[in-house]
Design an enzyme around this catalytic site. Sequence first.
Site, PDB file in Angstrom:
ATOM      1  N   HIS A  72       0.858  -1.205   0.000  1.00  0.00           N
ATOM      2  CA  HIS A  72       0.000   0.000   0.000  1.00  0.00           C
ATOM      3  C   HIS A  72       0.885   1.243   0.000  1.00  0.00           C
ATOM      4  O   HIS A  72       1.899   1.285   0.690  1.00  0.00           O
ATOM      5  CB  HIS A  72      -0.895   0.028   1.260  1.00  0.00           C
ATOM      6  CG  HIS A  72      -1.993  -0.988   1.226  1.00  0.00           C
ATOM      7  ND1 HIS A  72      -2.950  -1.058   2.206  1.00  0.00           N
ATOM      8  CD2 HIS A  72      -2.285  -1.984   0.346  1.00  0.00           C
ATOM      9  CE1 HIS A  72      -3.791  -2.036   1.929  1.00  0.00           C
ATOM     10  NE2 HIS A  72      -3.401  -2.618   0.814  1.00  0.00           N
ATOM     11  N   TYR A 198      -8.988   4.916   8.185  1.00  0.00           N
ATOM     12  CA  TYR A 198      -9.084   5.241   9.617  1.00  0.00           C
ATOM     13  C   TYR A 198     -10.129   6.353   9.730  1.00  0.00           C
ATOM     14  O   TYR A 198      -9.959   7.426   9.150  1.00  0.00           O
ATOM     15  CB  TYR A 198      -7.757   5.772  10.154  1.00  0.00           C
ATOM     16  CG  TYR A 198      -6.648   4.765  10.292  1.00  0.00           C
ATOM     17  CD1 TYR A 198      -5.976   4.271   9.171  1.00  0.00           C
ATOM     18  CD2 TYR A 198      -6.251   4.307  11.544  1.00  0.00           C
ATOM     19  CE1 TYR A 198      -4.934   3.351   9.308  1.00  0.00           C
ATOM     20  CE2 TYR A 198      -5.215   3.392  11.688  1.00  0.00           C
ATOM     21  CZ  TYR A 198      -4.567   2.924  10.572  1.00  0.00           C
ATOM     22  OH  TYR A 198      -3.541   2.012  10.709  1.00  0.00           O
ATOM     23  N   PRO A 289      -3.048  -0.575  19.065  1.00  0.00           N
ATOM     24  CA  PRO A 289      -2.819  -1.002  17.682  1.00  0.00           C
ATOM     25  C   PRO A 289      -3.092   0.067  16.623  1.00  0.00           C
ATOM     26  O   PRO A 289      -2.814  -0.131  15.455  1.00  0.00           O
ATOM     27  CB  PRO A 289      -3.785  -2.171  17.512  1.00  0.00           C
ATOM     28  CG  PRO A 289      -4.837  -1.955  18.549  1.00  0.00           C
ATOM     29  CD  PRO A 289      -4.168  -1.274  19.683  1.00  0.00           C
ATOM     30  N   LYS A 293       2.047  -0.687  15.278  1.00  0.00           N
ATOM     31  CA  LYS A 293       3.454  -0.753  15.664  1.00  0.00           C
ATOM     32  C   LYS A 293       3.842  -2.033  16.390  1.00  0.00           C
ATOM     33  O   LYS A 293       5.029  -2.351  16.504  1.00  0.00           O
ATOM     34  CB  LYS A 293       3.795   0.449  16.567  1.00  0.00           C
ATOM     35  CG  LYS A 293       3.848   1.763  15.811  1.00  0.00           C
ATOM     36  CD  LYS A 293       4.965   1.756  14.798  1.00  0.00           C
ATOM     37  CE  LYS A 293       4.763   2.807  13.735  1.00  0.00           C
ATOM     38  NZ  LYS A 293       5.284   2.399  12.448  1.00  0.00           N
ATOM     39  N   TYR A 378       4.490   6.222  10.574  1.00  0.00           N
ATOM     40  CA  TYR A 378       3.652   5.056  10.258  1.00  0.00           C
ATOM     41  C   TYR A 378       4.415   4.053   9.379  1.00  0.00           C
ATOM     42  O   TYR A 378       4.406   2.845   9.643  1.00  0.00           O
ATOM     43  CB  TYR A 378       2.385   5.524   9.526  1.00  0.00           C
ATOM     44  CG  TYR A 378       1.311   4.463   9.404  1.00  0.00           C
ATOM     45  CD1 TYR A 378       1.446   3.398   8.512  1.00  0.00           C
ATOM     46  CD2 TYR A 378       0.148   4.521  10.163  1.00  0.00           C
ATOM     47  CE1 TYR A 378       0.477   2.417   8.397  1.00  0.00           C
ATOM     48  CE2 TYR A 378      -0.841   3.550  10.044  1.00  0.00           C
ATOM     49  CZ  TYR A 378      -0.660   2.499   9.158  1.00  0.00           C
ATOM     50  OH  TYR A 378      -1.632   1.523   9.046  1.00  0.00           O
TER      51      TYR A 378
HETATM   52  C1  PHB Z   1      -4.953  -4.867  10.880  1.00  0.00           C
HETATM   53  O1  PHB Z   1      -5.280  -5.734  11.724  1.00  0.00           O
HETATM   54  O2  PHB Z   1      -5.002  -5.052   9.646  1.00  0.00           O
HETATM   55  C2  PHB Z   1      -4.502  -3.512  11.377  1.00  0.00           C
HETATM   56  C3  PHB Z   1      -4.660  -3.188  12.729  1.00  0.00           C
HETATM   57  C4  PHB Z   1      -4.244  -1.953  13.185  1.00  0.00           C
HETATM   58  C5  PHB Z   1      -3.690  -1.028  12.281  1.00  0.00           C
HETATM   59  C6  PHB Z   1      -3.534  -1.360  10.936  1.00  0.00           C
HETATM   60  C7  PHB Z   1      -3.945  -2.613  10.477  1.00  0.00           C
HETATM   61  O3  PHB Z   1      -3.308   0.209  12.723  1.00  0.00           O
END
Ligand code: PHB
Length: 383
Positions: A72, A198, A289, A293, A378
Amino acid sequence: MRTQVVIVGAGPAGLLLSHLLGLEGIDSVLVERQTAEHVQARIRAGMLEAGTVELLRSVGLGARLDVEGMEHRGIHLQWPGERHHLDFVDLVGRSVTIYGQTEITKDLMVAREKAGHPAYYSASDVALHDVTGSPSVTFVDADGAAQRVDADVVVGCDGFHGPSRLSIPSSQVWERAYPFAWLGVLADVAPSADELIYAWHPDGFAMHSMRSPRVSRFYLQVAPDEDIAEWSDDRIWTALATRLAFSGWTLETGTITEKSVLPMRSFVTTPMRHGNLYLAGDAAHIVPPTGAKGLNLAVADVALLARALTASFRGDDTLADAYSETALQRVWRCTHFSWWMTSMLHRHGDDFDAQLQLAQLRRTVSSVSAATELADNYSGIPL
Ligand code: PHB
Ligand code: APR
């Protein structure tokens, strides 16, 4: 038995450390409380920083990742009426890759089998001894036999609930509990977006992620003590459609195959070394999450520790003596970024707080310097 490094915990951190040490000819033994199937079945975030992808490729773990990983360029940030794409490649020259942690764990387990590094699964009564002198780990193996591993070094990769950090007598703990949790959902439906969304919403945060072209992953902000039984599939789809709504865009629905409530916390324990005991991964730190990270920080700890232990076994303790301080610099940077993303995107506090969050979101999508700061953190500050 005797080895050079005994590793407590065979999650991503322990498995990767064993693999990296093995490439340098350093022997290790893994001691894991759960079965291999249980470890492999854990559903966790699947977003890899550019540096994590490069590291995995460089140590022979990139084959499936290169085929099944979904690269991505960035993410979408949204709030009611607005959706903005941040392009990390344009901003900082780095992309990110979606590749489930369960897949990484599978790849690491295959590599361990091939290399023949010993691993004891279903171990019980695991205990660490004499970590400042001649370390050993005792446990009862799957057959009920008492075992002891003597080693030069013991590494705690045993996660948030493991015993290793309790073996550090003077450890200091920093912790922040958040007034919300995530309801995580897996669904057999093609993602309705090309990259992650998000979304800030008055009802609460929502995220659209994915696992493959046919499996979507979603999160909804809920109360910390939310009862999963209160969330029927219909209620989940309605909440996702509401919080992710955008004009001209449709959320496709499908069969929900897994749902669970995930706690949110920030946690750091210092130091990450005590004598011949080192901590890596969730054993030393937990991040919410939102910033994706957790796994990447475990990989960064292990990459640093593998280099430090390799140099130490070859007579140079400089990196090992600096491990805790060096690792904690990245730990606190990632802890801050994860707290910042979480505080900006989750509904909490009053309407004044909401206006501050929306102001921060507008700033982040409209200012190159603000967008670059998010993109830099990120996509992962280089290892
Ligand atoms: C995911 O589980 O795909 C996931 C979880 C938290 C994030 C990004 C992706 O910040
Ligand atoms: N003895 C042996 N093993 C133990 C013990 C114990 N007493 N306690 C816990 N473990 C094992 C757990 O069963 C688990 O397999 O330690 C392992 C820790 O793995 P993780 O919790 O996955 O932590 P880590 O390897 O650091 O990986 C961090 O995994 O949980 C995610 O969000 C986290 O993405 C992050 C990544």
